[in-house]
Design an enzyme around this catalytic site. Structure first.
Site, mmCIF file in Angstrom:
data_model
loop_
_atom_site.group_PDB
_atom_site.id
_atom_site.type_symbol
_atom_site.label_atom_id
_atom_site.label_comp_id
_atom_site.label_asym_id
_atom_site.label_seq_id
_atom_site.Cartn_x
_atom_site.Cartn_y
_atom_site.Cartn_z
ATOM 1 N N TYR A 194 0.825 -1.205 0.000
ATOM 2 C CA TYR A 194 0.000 0.000 0.000
ATOM 3 C C TYR A 194 0.864 1.262 0.000
ATOM 4 O O TYR A 194 0.624 2.195 -0.782
ATOM 5 C CB TYR A 194 -0.909 -0.007 1.232
ATOM 6 C CG TYR A 194 -1.976 1.063 1.219
ATOM 7 C CD1 TYR A 194 -2.923 1.123 0.206
ATOM 8 C CD2 TYR A 194 -2.067 1.999 2.253
ATOM 9 C CE1 TYR A 194 -3.924 2.090 0.208
ATOM 10 C CE2 TYR A 194 -3.057 2.959 2.265
ATOM 11 C CZ TYR A 194 -3.982 3.007 1.234
ATOM 12 O OH TYR A 194 -4.966 3.971 1.241
ATOM 13 N N LYS A 232 0.934 3.893 -3.177
ATOM 14 C CA LYS A 232 0.499 5.277 -3.031
ATOM 15 C C LYS A 232 1.644 6.247 -3.328
ATOM 16 O O LYS A 232 1.426 7.313 -3.926
ATOM 17 C CB LYS A 232 -0.056 5.509 -1.625
ATOM 18 C CG LYS A 232 -1.408 4.851 -1.399
ATOM 19 C CD LYS A 232 -2.461 5.325 -2.397
ATOM 20 C CE LYS A 232 -3.836 4.762 -2.129
ATOM 21 N NZ LYS A 232 -4.835 5.173 -3.148
#
Length: 283
Positions: free
Chosen positions: A175, A179
């Site tokens: 994650y 991002k």
């Protein structure tokens, strides 16, 4: 008349959650909003959560915009290209692209005991693949398909919905890296688009009261949380700002945009200002 009357937007991954809220925020201001998603009325559910693209489109229209649903699985590049082509063919323009669609969240509802994961080596490899295919790659492919129209009209706004997980070491490797990649993508795209009058930003929401967050509300401090529609109001404010180019290539935060543009959440609160805490509706 809304600030975005006559403008055309495309919001990806808008069956529910942040994407739906962004579509509604744009619809409030009179925009024509195309919304994409895998969940369609009468079709097989893709999650145990309510919502589909037709419902989102109808709510956009009810708020004063013009909502149009497109069934699209953004893991398929050709479906993505067709979705963008449909918007341009039907309207002749594209003013706002919001890359919101994301993958890798399936472990919140597929029975995976993600809470026992301790260290990236315990996380399934396909978590990485899902976030990069249905997230980072989907953002890139949609932007590639949309950019020629924006460049030709010498105007437009591209928003990648991102997260401060990009800057956190404890966000989880897939994650956090994904991002960070979306943020870097925006910086590089902004460099190429600047001379063509097209703005590109990464948007960091705060804690958003999506359906999945509310489903697990006991695990969150919602006192300074944001509704999904608040994120939409942030995008709408950016899209209506003729000086938004000053922000191109940067990370912007929904709460800070709320303060700058003086808009509130749907309950009248100003998230991020240490104001009165969020009060859940009485059942």
């Amino acid at each position: 008349m809304g600030m975005l009357e006559g403008k055309v937007a495309l919001v990806t991954g808008a069956s529910r959650g942040v994407g739906k809220g962004i579509a509604l925020g744009l619809g409030e201001q009179g925009a024509t909003v195309y919304v994409t998603g895998r969940t369609v009325a009468g079709g097989a559910p893709t999650t145990p959560l309510d919502g589909n693209v037709q419902e989102t489109a109808a709510e956009v229209t009810a708020l004063g915009g013009h909502g149009i649903a497109i069934a699209c699985d953004h893991r398929d590049d050709e479906q993505t290209r067709r979705a963008v082509a449909r918007v341009v063919t039907e309207t002749g323009r594209l003013d706002v692209l919001v890359n919101n669609v994301w993958g890798g969240y399936e472990h919140f509802w597929d029975g995976t005991e993600f809470w026992v994961e301790a260290g990236f080596w315990t996380v399934p490899i396909d978590r990485w693949d899902a976030m990069f295919q249905a997230g980072v790659r989907a953002h890139y492919v949609t932007s590639v398909a949309a950019a020629p129209t924006m460049v030709a009209q010498r105007s437009g706004l591209i928003v990648n919905v991102s997260s401060d997980a990009a800057d956190k070491d404890d966000a989880g490797v897939p994650y956090g890296v994904a991002k960070a990649a979306t943020d870097r993508m925006i910086a590089c795209m902004a460099h190429d688009l600047r001379d063509h009058g097209v703005t590109a930003v990464s948007l960091y929401p705060g804690l958003v009261r999506t359906e999945s967050v509310l489903r697990a509300a006991e695990h969150f401090d919602l006192s300074d949380s944001e509704s999904p529609q608040f994120i939409g109001r942030a995008v709408a404010a950016l899209a209506a700002d003729p000086t938004a180019m000053r922000l191109t290539g940067q990370v912007v935060r929904s709460a800070e945009l709320g303060q700058h543009y003086a808009f509130t959440d749907t309950d009248g609160r100003h998230p991020g200002t240490n104001g009165p805490p969020y009060q859940p509706p009485v059942a």
